[in-house]
Write an enzyme that holds these catalytic residues in place. Structure first.
Site, mmCIF file in Angstrom:
data_model
loop_
_atom_site.group_PDB
_atom_site.id
_atom_site.type_symbol
_atom_site.label_atom_id
_atom_site.label_comp_id
_atom_site.label_asym_id
_atom_site.label_seq_id
_atom_site.Cartn_x
_atom_site.Cartn_y
_atom_site.Cartn_z
ATOM 1 N N LYS A 1 -14.516 8.388 -3.859
ATOM 2 C CA LYS A 1 -15.793 8.701 -3.198
ATOM 3 C C LYS A 1 -16.289 10.089 -3.611
ATOM 4 C CE LYS A 1 -14.139 5.912 0.600
ATOM 5 N NZ LYS A 1 -13.330 5.938 1.825
ATOM 6 N N LYS B 1 -8.321 13.461 5.104
ATOM 7 C CA LYS B 1 -7.442 12.285 5.087
ATOM 8 C C LYS B 1 -6.457 12.419 6.231
ATOM 9 C CE LYS B 1 -6.450 13.507 0.743
ATOM 10 N NZ LYS B 1 -6.497 12.419 -0.186
ATOM 11 N N ARG B 2 -5.686 11.366 6.517
ATOM 12 C CA ARG B 2 -4.611 11.465 7.496
ATOM 13 C C ARG B 2 -3.764 12.685 7.173
ATOM 14 N NH1 ARG B 2 -0.415 7.891 7.240
ATOM 15 N NH2 ARG B 2 -1.025 7.024 5.249
ATOM 16 N N HIS C 1 0.803 -1.229 0.000
ATOM 17 C CA HIS C 1 0.000 0.000 0.000
ATOM 18 C C HIS C 1 0.829 1.269 0.000
ATOM 19 C CE1 HIS C 1 -4.001 -1.775 0.827
ATOM 20 N NE2 HIS C 1 -3.295 -2.712 1.436
ATOM 21 N N LYS D 1 0.845 14.157 1.697
ATOM 22 C CA LYS D 1 -0.522 14.461 1.255
ATOM 23 C C LYS D 1 -0.714 15.977 1.111
ATOM 24 C CE LYS D 1 -2.351 10.257 3.484
ATOM 25 N NZ LYS D 1 -2.998 9.364 2.505
ATOM 26 N N THR E 1 -8.551 6.539 -1.975
ATOM 27 C CA THR E 1 -9.899 6.006 -2.182
ATOM 28 C C THR E 1 -10.905 7.121 -1.929
ATOM 29 O OG1 THR E 1 -9.722 5.159 0.073
ATOM 30 C CG2 THR E 1 -9.490 3.561 -1.698
HETATM 31 C C1 H2P Z 1 -2.953 3.779 2.177
HETATM 32 C C2 H2P Z 1 -2.351 4.536 0.984
HETATM 33 C C3 H2P Z 1 -3.461 5.002 0.026
HETATM 34 C C4 H2P Z 1 -4.283 3.798 -0.408
HETATM 35 C C5 H2P Z 1 -4.776 3.011 0.806
HETATM 36 C C6 H2P Z 1 -5.496 1.745 0.411
HETATM 37 C C7 H2P Z 1 -1.863 3.268 3.096
HETATM 38 O O1 H2P Z 1 -3.908 4.562 2.869
HETATM 39 O O2 H2P Z 1 -1.576 5.631 1.405
HETATM 40 O O3 H2P Z 1 -2.908 5.649 -1.088
HETATM 41 O O4 H2P Z 1 -5.398 4.215 -1.169
HETATM 42 O O5 H2P Z 1 -3.685 2.658 1.656
HETATM 43 O O6 H2P Z 1 -4.754 1.016 -0.513
HETATM 44 P P1 H2P Z 1 -3.926 5.926 3.705
HETATM 45 O O7 H2P Z 1 -2.788 6.762 3.321
HETATM 46 O O8 H2P Z 1 -5.231 6.589 3.331
HETATM 47 O O9 H2P Z 1 -3.903 5.540 5.146
#
Ligand code: H2P
Length: 775
Positions: A622, A510-511, A331, A516, A618
């Protein structure tokens, strides 16, 4: 609830309703489980440290098609439906996108009828509660389990004893690990029902329990605290999500959590398989295990250990079976997020697993003697490499991310195993993220094309012909306008601030993370505010900027960004000259429920990460699905969103991933950017000189310094392009019909981003699993 209606409290109504819905879900659940056993098809096991499921009551009601009936029933008792729903606490068992993706996947697996089970940890305290004191983030424990949780079924009979530390010895030629510290994992099951209640799968969460919960001798000797100590210690393992791991004890607890839920899940999977099958070699035919990131990576060595040490298969055979079952989703490419454990810590806790990892490395080296690419080197156990080597398939979460995985973090391993990496672009469940959270838009869509889109989101493309019709477009605009008014009321009631519903709602949720780039957003807001002040009577397009998101407890820079945004909001919102044109608000305690309130009201979706850093996103999906236009970089799934919705319906800006790498080589890239853009220079100067912190003028000097002298995430270098894109958005917003058409095209063309599509991809490319629903 064992009470007369006239004495019932609000909580009683919610519990009574939840139990009534749960009863109906249970019927489907039992039927699905029975069918899974009868068919004996391949089962999917999704191992994840996080499941950010949010509330469940509305999900159940909507999926069972009982919205009208429930509303009516509650009315006869004089109870308001929405208020009952709002009473439910969020199950906040996750940090962000990774955990929410797991929750969307559960929903899709049940909707599709794929026999599957989610495995995770039943954290007593989910992600911390965030509040602001003088604009600063303050964390307090989240307590979702304080009230009885109506959705879970305790399974005290499903318990496994697990161990840590101890010795590895040999007995009769076999290796035996004798752990010295034991604890138990106890199962709690939550049914996850799919669309129209046709199928229900299980989310099984593990709670820590002591082997000997209570020491009667110590109690009788008068040492009451010590008597209960075992239980208290055992429970810390499932106490909190992501304990602060900046100290050694925290790191150890985290690794223990990972092993705890992975090992319990593996035992449960084997128990189920062995109840029905004799030959362990058939395991890969019946079992697909998905590792959601590297957190459950230890499941590989644990399965191998049981097969080899306990069941007596040869190491090679055990490795082959393990390899046939395991798959790994990556991820993130951020190096600091790829887990690595100090081998001393690892070896102390899991001595046998360290040996097994060495043997995995040896076997891998023997099969691929060209290069030594190992899961253990430089005194570290590398969970990314380990997962890659053990897994049958490895996937990225967007086309760009998968491509970068091949070129960067897993370049060498990909060279050895060119067929292992596949792409499965993320998706979101349309049930929660459109149908439930945006009832106005959902009804308009259903009136126009029928309700088939809810389980087949690509049908949204049938909306395109309607978009040309004026009366349809007016209805579409009316839905968005109404959603914005609803959000304004919600915010006014909870936070005491009145937002202008006619302004463009510009949202970043988001976080909080430097990649970001919430600081790019606030920097632009500052520059915009300064420009409005230069010409107060000017013809500005009114904006409302909304932020929400949590910063990790130990991530000080991210917390300072929150503080800065709150301080900027205070100054800007108090400015009578600019108030009609610009408002800024940071909403506390971002969670799934707040997202459900915000997304339907958005006009502009901020997806502005440094290119190459956001694996997918994601939230971006949305927003598009709910008719917001994206302002974004070519990063993660933004690339695919833009391709689908059309470049004219997306505000693109910024460097591409390879330009980012080039730009970083220029040592004074930030100073050059600042020198070339007076707006940027002025905004930075305001931060530096204390415009937003007059009582403490030095408060943000370090942020200005960071952006000027290091700026790893290239905020300055992308600023001018971002500013330009924001002005293009202003320009488009001046023509409401044009804007509405673009927004509606975003809805019509986002059908591909359903997590149903993603799950079908996993079933076909990775798991080889089939739906058990009659077509
Ligand atoms: C993470 C990634 C996102 C990805 C999500 C699910 C770790 O989520 O950074 O880009 O869409 O996994 O695959 P997040 O930063 O929102 O905690």
């Amino acid at each position: 609830m064992g009470k007369d209606p006239e004495h019932a409290k609000f909580f009683d109504w919610r519990m009574a309703l939840s139990h009534a819905i749960r009863d109906r879900i249970v019927d489907r659940w039992v039927a699905s489980t029975r069918r899974t056993y009868e068919q004996d098809g391949k089962r999917v096991y999704y191992l994840s440290m996080e499941f950010l499921i949010g509330r469940l009551l509305e999900d159940g009601i909507v999926n069972l098609g009982l919205v009208e009936e429930v509303g009516e029933t509650l009315r006869t008792f004089g109870i308001d439906y929405r208020s009952v729903l709002e009473d439910e606490p969020d199950a906040a068992l996750g940090n962000g996108g990774l955990g929410r993706l797991a929750a969307c996947f559960l929903d899709s697996l049940s909707t599709i009828g794929c026999p599957a089970m989610g495995y995770g940890i039943r954290y007593e305290n989910g992600l911390f509660k965030q509040s602001f004191v003088d604009g600063r983030q303050v964390e307090s424990p989240e307590t979702w389990l304080q009230e009885p949780h109506p959705w879970e079924f305790g399974r005290p009979e499903v318990r496994f004893t697990l161990g840590f530390r101890g010795e590895v010895t040999t007995e009769n030629g076999r290796t035996v690990w004798k752990p010295s510290e034991l604890l138990q994992a106890e199962a709690f099951d939550t049914p996850i029902v799919g669309w129209q209640g046709r199928w229900a799968n299980t989310l099984r969460l593990w709670a820590g329990r002591a082997v000997d919960p209570f020491d009667l001798d110590r109690f009788n000797a008068g040492d009451f605290a010590a008597a209960a100590e075992h239980e208290a210690l055992a429970r810390t393992i499932s106490r909190v999500l992501y304990p602060e791991d900046s100290n050694e004890a925290g790191k150890e607890l985290r690794l223990k959590q990972e092993f705890f839920f992975s090992a319990a899940s593996i035992r449960d999977i084997l128990r189920r398989f062995e109840g029905q099958h004799e030959d362990l070699r058939a395991l890969p035919k019946k079992v697909a295990i998905q590792l959601n990131d590297t957190h459950p990576a230890i499941a590989g060595p644990e399965l191998l250990r049981i097969l080899h040490d306990e069941r007596g298969l040869s190491f090679e055979e055990a490795l082959e079976i393990t390899h046939g079952c395991m798959n790994y989703t990556n991820h993130t490419l951020l190096p600091e997020a790829l887990e690595r454990w100090d081998e001393r810590l690892f070896g102390r806790l899991l001595p046998r697993h360290l040996q097994i990892i060495d043997r995995i490395d040896d076997a891998h080296y023997r099969a691929n003697p060209t290069r030594l690419l190992s899961a253990r080197s430089d005194g570290q156990v590398k969970m990314g490499e380990l997962s890659f080597i053990v897994a049958n398939k490895v996937n990225g979460v967007s086309a760009l991310h998968t491509d970068l995985m091949k070129k960067t973090v897993f370049k060498d391993l990909h060279g050895l195993h060119p067929d292992r990496i596949v792409n499965e672009t993320n998706g979101v469940t349309p049930r929660r993220w459109l149908h439930s959270c945006n009832p106005g838009l959902s009804s308009l869509i259903t009136d126009s094309i029928g309700d088939g889109w809810i389980a087949d989101l690509e049908q949204l493309e049938r909306l395109e012909p309607f978009i040309g019709k004026d009366d349809w477009l007016h209805r579409f605009r009316a839905v968005k306008a109404e959603n914005k008014v609803t959000l304004c009321d919600y915010i006014a009631e909870r936070h005491g601030m009145r937002l202008n519903p006619d302004a463009m709602f510009d949202i970043q949720i988001k976080r909080i993370h430097e990649y970001k780039r919430q600081h790019l957003n606030i920097l632009e807001a500052i520059a915009h505010w300064q420009e409005i002040k230069d010409t107060p009577g000017g013809d500005w397009v009114p904006r409302v900027k909304i932020f929400a998101g949590k910063a990790a407890q130990g991530y000080h820079f991210a917390k300072d960004i929150i503080h800065l945004i709150n301080d900027v909001a205070k100054v800007v919102n108090a400015d009578a000259e600019t108030r009609d044109s610009l408002q800024v608000i940071f909403l506390p305690n971002y969670n799934v429920t707040l997202a459900e309130h915000l997304i339907p009201a958005a006009d502009l979706s901020e997806q502005i990460s440094t290119a190459g850093k956001e694996a997918s996103g994601t939230g971006n999906m949305k927003f598009a699905l709910n008719g917001a236009l994206t302002i974004g970089t070519l990063d993660g799934a933004n690339v695919e969103i833009r391709e689908r919705v059309g470049e004219e319906n997306f505000f693109l800006f910024g460097m591409l991933a390879d330009e980012v790498m080039q730009r970083r080589m220029i040592h004074d890239h930030a100073q050059q950017a600042i020198a070339a853009d007076p707006r940027l220079a002025r905004a930075l100067e305001a931060i530096r000189s204390g415009t937003f912190s007059p009582q403490d003028p030095g408060r943000y000097v370090h942020i200005a310094d960071n952006l000027t002298w290091s700026d790893y995430f290239l905020v300055c270098s992308d600023f001018s392009a971002y500013w330009q894109a924001q002005r293009e958005a202003d320009h488009a917003y001046r023509d409401p019909d044009l804007w509405a058409r673009k927004a509606a095209l975003n809805v019509a063309r986002s059908g591909w981003f359903s997590s149903d599509r993603t799950i079908r991809g996993y079933m076909c490319d990775i798991w080889g699993a089939e739906s058990l629903l009659a077509p």
